[in-house]
Scaffold this motif. Sequence first.
Motif, PDB file in Angstrom:
ATOM      1  N   SER A 188       0.829  -1.202   0.000  1.00  0.00           N
ATOM      2  CA  SER A 188       0.000   0.000   0.000  1.00  0.00           C
ATOM      3  C   SER A 188       0.866   1.255   0.000  1.00  0.00           C
ATOM      4  N   GLN A 224      -6.091   4.798  -5.219  1.00  0.00           N
ATOM      5  CA  GLN A 224      -7.255   3.974  -4.915  1.00  0.00           C
ATOM      6  C   GLN A 224      -6.828   2.547  -4.554  1.00  0.00           C
ATOM      7  N   ARG A 225      -5.901   2.008  -5.314  1.00  0.00           N
ATOM      8  CA  ARG A 225      -5.416   0.644  -5.021  1.00  0.00           C
ATOM      9  C   ARG A 225      -4.735   0.597  -3.660  1.00  0.00           C
ATOM     10  N   GLU A 233      -7.283   0.350  -0.953  1.00  0.00           N
ATOM     11  CA  GLU A 233      -8.002  -0.927  -0.917  1.00  0.00           C
ATOM     12  C   GLU A 233      -7.255  -1.996  -0.121  1.00  0.00           C
ATOM     13  N   GLN A 266      -2.440   4.707   6.322  1.00  0.00           N
ATOM     14  CA  GLN A 266      -3.753   4.820   5.682  1.00  0.00           C
ATOM     15  C   GLN A 266      -4.240   6.269   5.714  1.00  0.00           C
TER      16      GLN A 266
END
Length: 608
Positions: free
Chosen positions: A440, A457-458, A461, A469
């Motif tokens: 991420s 976006q990935r 997810e 995050q």
Amino acid sequence: MSTAYERAAALSPSLRDRSRRTVDAAEAAFDAGDLARAAELVSRVDPSHEDLAGRAAVARLRARLAVADGKAGEAHRILFGTVLDAGVTDPGTGVRAIGHGAGAAGPRVVSDAPETSGSAGTDGAHGTAPPERDRETGGAGGPEDTPGEGAARGALGARGTGAAGGSEGAEETGALLVDAVRAAWVANDFDCVAGIGAYAARFPEGASARALARAALATNRLDVGHVAEGVRELRSLLAEPSPAAETPHDRVTRARLHLVVGDLHGARRLAADLERECRHQGALAVLPGVQVVLAHTQTLLGRLRDARATIDDGLRNAAETCQDHARVELLAAGALIAARQGDDGRCRELAAEPLEFGVAPACTQAAAALSLLDLGRGRYEEAVVRLEDVVAGDRPMGVVGGLPVLVEAAFRLGRPDRAADAADRYALWAEATRQPWARSVALRCRALIDGSGADFQRALELDALPFDQALTRLLYGEWLRRRRRMTEARRHLRTASEDFLRWRAEPWAARARAELRATGEIRATDTLARDAAEELWDRLTPQELQVVRLAATGLSNREIGARLFLSPRTVGHHLYKAYPKLGVASRTELGALGLHRRPPDAARARTE
């Protein structure tokens, strides 16, 4: 205490008793911080009159003195030299026996023939390439660059035969080899790590030292850019069954390696289990190293209150056991928390000693913490230059974790060209670790460089770490706002702002609020701070929190004191201070609050 041992030594009729009590006096002087006195006392001892246990005690103290004097490179030579001098050479065969202890089948041997001083890729003892299994885990230059054991023995110069009179204990020999590898690792002398590991591989008692050398060489390959190879070797090591004779220090190393390959939950489980065992058994000497791993995992997993408590307790334990390396690593871990919260003074104060100590990974982590602080405060050039110096330096151990900071700082500076290499290197590490949270972060770095909304976006997810995050949401919100996609931007920016406020990460929260205002957010952004209601545990100091959580389980003051290495009276004082803050008057009322059932940072560590 040192004076008492010295007097006892003077009254001892036996030379061996006199020597051992003099060593005890020197160790007591070292523990009291009187290094000059310790050095003077240990200089009186003639190790040639000692058995291996006595020589090992002298060697370990001399190694500690060398490190304390800023000469870390001498420590492993002292320790490995003691192993070499412990051997007994048969004049007829030129073969050296390594100690084999009671019940061993016989001496393990290594040629004592003349060797070269360690040209790369040769085994100095034989003048030939080392076995393939030794060459596979070599230094950063690849298998052909791995030195043989001649590099380690050659660095020591020619050794004479050991003290005559038979073989020594295999257990002490193995422990000395482990200490020598660890000291060479700390000194960044990977030629000697490889050499000592190759030497240790010849004997059953050297198995732990050999495994540690493999781990050191693998992490070095990772740190200097051979990322996939280094991670692959570490994963292979961790997949092997734990040896039956695994020591607590071996388990600390295993937990550290889980951290290096990004397995935060695995590292935390191992460290938490070992911490409980250390407290139960009173093993204070092992605890600081365990708490280094625990503090890092707690920080990364968003449990900042627990991390601060672990760091405070670890610093006290490290001071009591004179463990400087663990102490500076804990200081660097505290600097990272302060950097996230934008506390300039605290971050610089905590980072100063690890930087001055100059031993990786603590100095690398301290530099990364200062760069994160600069990033949060908008000092992008300072952040980039500091981390570029670390990456290019000769002590890059632990630098991977700082690469995303370098990428973002270079991006905000308008110099994505200075971010590309760092992003690529981090992506290689993330891919090799197979950890979703690392992938991420790698996607976020790539999105900054390429300007790709799809990569943002990935990244969101994947199962990311809490702070990462929130940071990805902040950056994606900025990206969306610049493209005038205001509704989408507000959703990500609002969530990021709320999360940063929970962690007291003021620079990042302020940036999120500024971005929200730029989207025309109707809700007054300054009311977000009031939405983050104070939690009960925010009223307690880290030590009070530790005591309260144990008291809530029903433990007595004496039992709590045994767990935390505190006196029952000190435990009672912490409870006396904590009860009014929590609005309770008894252990029963304390238990009803549920502080022992829910991690203090559970609400803050939420992922989406």
